[in-house]
Design a protein around this motif. Structure first.
Motif: not given
Lengths: 118, 236
Positions: B47-59, B83-95
């Motif tokens: 399933p999709a991430p159920a917690t924030l830590s799982e969400l942040w680790q999604r690659k 071509k890039r779809i998410r301008p700031a990557g998967m988890f924006y905070i990391d980028h």
């Protein structure tokens, strides 16, 4: 044997029924609020370039002190429109439990180092 | 006589087994590529991430409902020419990093996507559309292409619902924490867009897109507005 099986199933159903675990306010703020309110909470977020109304500076004691905890709770849960502010401030009621929103209100009070000056 | 018949049946059975296997071999080539080259970053089973830590680790984006989300033709061409779809990557905070006027993207933290050759892209796209997670959500939607947004489309997107705060509607205009939407009409099935706007959390419980409780009619207008945007070919 059968009894062990039903106990095992019972345990499993408890594990599966555990409601979404509450997250800390700091982690929620980081994930959901910083995109607009900024890494430092000062309103200078990644998204603000083309926004017609700018996000609130959460470190500003003066403007944040003008809001009661109940108003902060309402704007987080129901969005800007609920307190006659911009729709650019989203409603987060589908993401957080009420307890998580209360924690966020306390977190905002720490960011502004202020309380409500009714 | 009897023995000859039996051998004949055996030969036939073995032959049909081999034939069946070779068919599924061709069909499974895409799935094999997915298992070899893609599972390290993409969730194919849910399933999709159920917690924030799982969400942040999604690659990479979840693909276990790819068949209910993407248009097959888009998959095939994007996989060859990503071509890039998410301008700031998967988890924006990391980028992102603090800038002078606002937080800005740090491009040095972003990398390009693996590129596939035409025949591999075709096989992978065919395998991806078999992944049908969340079919119930899709079945609940009916797209109404006849409900034209008119000039209200952009008004709704920008002002009334504030979608532009997180999504670009042309390169260089709009928010950056969500995927660009100027190619979304070519990328996504309309029913997926309707369902996702109705409840982002039904697809991805922890995602940082809010539910704006858009009424049905306006949702159709928003989706038709997004489809019209992609016809302007901003990406070419």
């Amino acid at each position: 044997m059968n009894r062990y099986l039903s106990i095992a199933i019972l345990c499993l159903s408890f594990v599966l029924a555990i409601p979404a675990q509450a997250e800390t306010a700091a982690n929620n703020y980081r994930t959901y609020c910083m995109q607009c309110h900024g890494l430092k909470g000062n309103g200078m977020g990644l998204n603000i370039r083309d926004m017609s109304v700018q996000p609130r500076d959460h470190t500003d004691a003066k403007s944040m002190g003008g809001r009661s905890d109940a108003e902060l709770f309402k704007v987080i849960k129901e969005g800007g429109l609920a307190i006659n502010k911009s729709a650019l401030m989203p409603p987060w009621g589908d993401v957080f439990s009420d307890a998580e929103i209360q924690d966020l209100v306390k977190y905002l009070r720490k960011l502004c180092q202020c309380s409500h000056e009714g | 006589m009897q023995a000859g018949f039996r051998t004949g049946v055996m030969v036939l059975m073995v032959a049909s087994l081999l034939w069946g296997a070779s068919i599924s071999w061709a069909g499974d080539r895409g799935m094999q590529l997915l298992q070899q080259q893609c599972v390290s970053c993409h969730n194919l089973a849910g399933p999709a991430p159920a917690t924030l830590s799982e969400l942040w680790q999604r690659k990479g984006p979840d693909l276990f409902y790819a068949g209910n989300k993407y248009r097959q033709a888009w998959l095939e061409s994007w996989l060859q020419q990503p071509k890039r779809i998410r301008p700031a990557g998967m988890f924006y905070i990391d980028h992102i990093k603090p800038g002078t006027k606002r937080d800005v993207i740090d491009p040095s933290t972003l990398s390009g996507h693996v590129k596939l050759k035409a025949d591999d892209a075709k096989a992978v796209a065919a395998a991806l559309v078999q992944l049908k997670g969340n079919t119930k959500l899709i079945k609940a939607e009916t797209h109404r292409a006849d409900i034209s947004p008119g000039p209200l489309g952009e008004m709704m997107f920008d002002k009334i619902y504030g979608c532009m705060a997180c999504h670009e509607i042309e390169p260089g205009y709009g928010g950056l924490s969500g995927p660009e939407l100027y190619t979304a009409g070519k990328r996504l099935q309309p029913e997926f867009m309707l369902s996702y706007i109705r409840s982002p959390q039904a697809w991805d419980p922890k995602i940082w897109m809010p539910n704006k409780h858009v009424p049905d009619d306006n949702m159709q207008k928003l989706v038709n507005y997004i489809i019209a945007l992609s016809e302007e070919n901003f990406d070419e």
